[in-house]
Design an enzyme around this catalytic site. Structure first.
Site, short mmCIF file in Angstrom:
data_model
loop_
_atom_site.label_atom_id
_atom_site.label_comp_id
_atom_site.label_asym_id
_atom_site.label_seq_id
_atom_site.Cartn_x
_atom_site.Cartn_y
_atom_site.Cartn_z
N ASP A 57 0.84 -1.20 0.00
CA ASP A 57 0.00 0.00 0.00
C ASP A 57 0.87 1.25 0.00
O ASP A 57 1.06 1.90 1.03
CB ASP A 57 -0.91 -0.05 1.23
CG ASP A 57 -1.80 1.18 1.37
OD1 ASP A 57 -2.07 1.83 0.35
OD2 ASP A 57 -2.22 1.47 2.51
N LYS A 59 0.52 3.69 -2.64
CA LYS A 59 -0.25 4.77 -3.28
C LYS A 59 0.61 5.62 -4.21
O LYS A 59 0.71 6.84 -4.07
CB LYS A 59 -0.91 5.65 -2.22
CG LYS A 59 -1.84 4.93 -1.26
CD LYS A 59 -2.48 5.91 -0.27
CE LYS A 59 -3.37 5.19 0.73
NZ LYS A 59 -2.60 4.43 1.74
N GLN A 186 -10.26 7.26 11.16
CA GLN A 186 -11.07 7.04 9.97
C GLN A 186 -12.43 7.69 10.17
O GLN A 186 -13.13 7.40 11.13
CB GLN A 186 -11.26 5.53 9.73
CG GLN A 186 -9.97 4.72 9.70
CD GLN A 186 -9.31 4.74 8.34
OE1 GLN A 186 -9.85 5.29 7.40
NE2 GLN A 186 -8.13 4.17 8.25
N GLY A 206 -6.99 -3.15 10.75
CA GLY A 206 -5.71 -3.09 11.43
C GLY A 206 -5.81 -3.30 12.91
O GLY A 206 -5.83 -4.43 13.41
#
Length: 227
Positions: A57, A59, A186, A206
């Protein structure tokens, strides 16, 4: 396998301590920027030696040629999945797809739409006076048209994207928290069961797993909730 465990670790040692408590037949693992920057490709190899498939990950977001070279470098490591920012545009994404095909790589390539920590005000700050879901739809459609395998999106957007794009497209969803978990950083979160019902194909989880007293039991509990 629908669960991807985010290895929010700073060192290879810490990452391997986490996966010691996990079963590679029940989940894949995600290596992000911090861990990869500290440890480099060796941490990917170590995880693969423990039979885990790796989602790298990072990006990537750059000019087309540079991004495609980075994606192929990740594929050379044998990772299961890697990602780019959809906001890099059509040419960038199409170039990545072309290079992967030319190299006969099996690595899955997906794109990030709107980061799950971003709300409307955050988008406005960068010149996008639009609701996050509208930007997600726009970028997801562009990703599909560019030939990628899927997108990262919040669970609330999964149902909309499934209807917009169809079935043959991966929806990889972070911001997943089992009942009773903290939201942490989040903003757009949902439970595993609801995410799968709404069309997500893979759930990135996670801390609820890695910080659990018994990570394997927590993983099994989550899998049971979405069975």
């Amino acid at each position: 396998m629908s669960i991807i465990v985010a290895l929010d670790a700073k060192s290879q040692y810490d990452a391997l301590k986490i996966v010691e408590q996990l079963d590679p037949t029940l989940c894949r693992v995600k290596v992000g920027k911090e861990l990869f920057t500290h440890e480099g490709p060796s941490v990917v190899k170590k995880l693969q030696e423990e039979n885990f498939e790796v989602f790298l990950d990072l990006k990537f977001h750059d000019i087309p040629n540079t991004t495609a070279q980075a994606v192929c470098a990740a594929a050379d490591l044998g990772v299961w999945m890697v990602n780019v920012h959809a906001s890099g545009g059509r040419k960038m994404m199409e170039t990545c797809v072309e290079r992967l095909k030319a190299g006969n790589y099996q690595t899955q390539l997906i794109a990030v739409t709107v980061l799950t920590s971003m709300g409307r005000e955050d988008l406005k700050d960068i010149g996008l006076d639009i609701e996050p879901v509208e930007q997600v739809k726009r970028l997801a459609k562009l990703t599909k048209e560019s030939g990628l395998d899927g997108v990262v999106c919040s669970a609330q957007e999964a149902k909309i994207l499934r209807e917009l794009i169809g079935q043959d497209f991966s929806l990889v969803t972070p911001g997943i928290r089992p009942e009773g978990s903290n939201a942490d950083d989040q903003k757009r979160i949902v439970t595993p069961k609801q995410a799968m019902l709404d069309g997500s194909t893979h759930l990135v989880i996670g801390r609820p797993i890695t910080n659990a007293e018994n990570p394997t039991e927590m993983l099994k509990s989550i899998l049971a909730s979405i069975a």
